[in-house]
Design an enzyme around this catalytic site. Structure first.
Site, PDB file in Angstrom:
ATOM      1  N   ASP A  78      -4.785   4.518   6.422  1.00 60.56           N
ATOM      2  CA  ASP A  78      -5.502   6.215   6.994  1.00 60.56           C
ATOM      3  C   ASP A  78      -6.215   5.502   8.355  1.00 60.56           C
ATOM      4  OD1 ASP A  78      -6.018   8.358   7.214  1.00 60.56           O
ATOM      5  OD2 ASP A  78      -6.410   8.713   5.522  1.00 60.56           O
TER       6      ASP A  78
ATOM      7  N   GLU B  21       1.074  -1.373   0.277  1.00 63.64           N
ATOM      8  CA  GLU B  21       0.019  -0.009   0.439  1.00 63.64           C
ATOM      9  C   GLU B  21       0.840   1.082   0.064  1.00 63.64           C
ATOM     10  OE1 GLU B  21      -2.908   1.358  -0.467  1.00 63.64           O
ATOM     11  OE2 GLU B  21      -4.158   0.176   0.355  1.00 63.64           O
ATOM     12  N   ASP B  22       0.430   2.594  -0.346  1.00 65.23           N
ATOM     13  CA  ASP B  22       1.092   3.623   0.316  1.00 65.23           C
ATOM     14  C   ASP B  22       0.977   4.199   1.059  1.00 65.23           C
ATOM     15  OD1 ASP B  22      -1.205   4.065  -1.198  1.00 65.23           O
ATOM     16  OD2 ASP B  22      -1.114   5.842  -2.404  1.00 65.23           O
TER      17      ASP B  22
ATOM     18  N   PHE C 175      -2.957  16.289   4.375  1.00 63.44           N
ATOM     19  CA  PHE C 175      -3.056  15.876   3.264  1.00 63.44           C
ATOM     20  C   PHE C 175      -1.927  15.821   2.143  1.00 63.44           C
ATOM     21  CE2 PHE C 175      -4.555  14.437  -0.758  1.00 63.44           C
ATOM     22  CZ  PHE C 175      -5.644  14.198  -0.328  1.00 63.44           C
TER      23      PHE C 175
ATOM     24  N   ARG D 108       0.518  12.442  -8.358  1.00 64.74           N
ATOM     25  CA  ARG D 108       0.847  10.892  -8.364  1.00 64.74           C
ATOM     26  C   ARG D 108       2.739  10.841  -8.814  1.00 64.74           C
ATOM     27  NH1 ARG D 108      -3.270   7.422  -6.783  1.00 64.74           N
ATOM     28  NH2 ARG D 108      -5.115   8.144  -8.221  1.00 64.74           N
TER      29      ARG D 108
HETATM   30  C1  PRP Z   1      -5.744   5.661  -0.457  1.00 67.94           C
HETATM   31  C2  PRP Z   1      -4.710   5.103  -0.940  1.00 67.94           C
HETATM   32  C3  PRP Z   1      -5.258   3.886   0.346  1.00 67.94           C
HETATM   33  C4  PRP Z   1      -6.218   4.399   0.419  1.00 67.94           C
HETATM   34  C5  PRP Z   1      -5.641   4.447   2.226  1.00 67.94           C
HETATM   35  O1  PRP Z   1      -6.428   5.791  -1.865  1.00 67.94           O
HETATM   36  O2  PRP Z   1      -4.258   4.330  -1.548  1.00 67.94           O
HETATM   37  O3  PRP Z   1      -5.959   2.092  -0.736  1.00 67.94           O
HETATM   38  O4  PRP Z   1      -6.808   5.698   0.150  1.00 67.94           O
HETATM   39  O5  PRP Z   1      -7.233   4.784   3.486  1.00 67.94           O
HETATM   40  P1  PRP Z   1      -7.400   4.243   4.177  1.00 67.94           P
HETATM   41  O6  PRP Z   1      -6.605   3.954   5.026  1.00 67.94           O
HETATM   42  O7  PRP Z   1      -8.649   5.530   5.026  1.00 67.94           O
HETATM   43  O8  PRP Z   1      -9.580   3.670   3.866  1.00 67.94           O
HETATM   44  P2  PRP Z   1      -7.068   6.294  -2.534  1.00 67.94           P
HETATM   45  O9  PRP Z   1      -8.854   5.197  -2.416  1.00 67.94           O
HETATM   46  O10 PRP Z   1      -6.630   7.301  -2.534  1.00 67.94           O
HETATM   47  O11 PRP Z   1      -6.781   6.130  -4.290  1.00 67.94           O
HETATM   48  P3  PRP Z   1      -5.899   5.516  -5.377  1.00 67.94           P
HETATM   49  O12 PRP Z   1      -5.049   4.884  -4.587  1.00 67.94           O
HETATM   50  O13 PRP Z   1      -6.842   5.330  -6.630  1.00 67.94           O
HETATM   51  O14 PRP Z   1      -4.668   7.298  -4.782  1.00 67.94           O
END
Ligand code: PRP
Length: 195
Positions: free
Chosen positions: A124, A120-121, A173, A186
């Site tokens: 949160d 994961e990136d 953020f 990105r």
């Molecule tokens: C982001 C990130 C995680 C998620 C984490 O994805 O890549 O998958 O949010 O958030 P959380 O712990 O609150 O669930 P995002 O929905 O922004 O999509 P992306 O990866 O396509 O940018």
């Protein structure tokens, strides 16, 4: 790469929910690219030690994790490393999570009996992570661990954690290194804060 003026050359964007409250915002560096590179090398070494002699499947979570995964896999020194991707959407076009998690792309290959490392990136609220761990556990992998580049630990709603964490960050953020705001930013080679 060092850039003392990170906003220069990158797009300004509008934030705010109405034209009256909109203001310009530009990314400010939180974690420079050199630190990211060094930390990914450390994570790669740790993962290589832990999985020594065992085949490993990296599962990247699209879209945010692909840049991190691309660097991480090249920092992993194992004989057998394979890759698959999941697509997930949680956030809309705003800075707030919708709380809704949905699969936008499933795996191409079965993970039954496979040693899996979810990539994961950012971790949160933990809603996405919780959802994905449940989805993957039901498919009976031999083992299931997770690595995240960023951990915004103070925002957690679900009691989940990653086995490997690049950086624990404050409740800001962040964009860059795969993370977006409304699909922008990105491409930044560093992690930056949008205020
Ligand atoms: C982001 C990130 C995680 C998620 C984490 O994805 O890549 O998958 O949010 O958030 P959380 O712990 O609150 O669930 P995002 O929905 O922004 O999509 P992306 O990866 O396509 O940018």
């Amino acid at each position: 790469m060092t850039n003392d003026n990170p906003g220069q050359g990158w797009p300004s964007i509008l934030s705010g929910s109405s034209p009256g409250s909109a203001h310009k915002t530009q990314p400010q560096i939180l974690i420079p690219s050199e630190r990211i590179t060094a930390r990914i090398l450390e994570l790669g070494a740790e993962i290589s030690r832990d999985y020594h002699g065992r085949p490993l499947r990296l599962i990247g979570v699209l879209k945010g994790a692909w840049i991190f995964l691309a660097d991480l896999i090249r920092a992993i020194d194992l004989e057998e490393v394979t890759v698959d991707f999941l697509g997930v959407a949680t956030y809309g076009e705003a800075k707030q999570t919708s709380g809704e998690v949905r699969l936008t792309k499933d795996l191409d290959h079965s993970i039954e009996g496979v040693e899996v490392l979810l990539v994961e990136d950012i971790l949160d609220t933990g809603l996405t992570f919780d959802f994905l761990l449940n989805v993957l556990r039901n498919r009976k992998p031999k083992s299931l661990r997770a690595v995240t580049l960023l951990d915004k630990a103070s925002r957690r709603i679900r009691p989940v954690h990653a086995d490997y964490v690049g950086f624990t960050i404050p409740d800001e953020f962040v964009v860059g290194f795969g993370l977006d705001f409304a699909q922008n930013f990105r491409q930044l080679p560093y992690i930056a804060v949008l205020r």
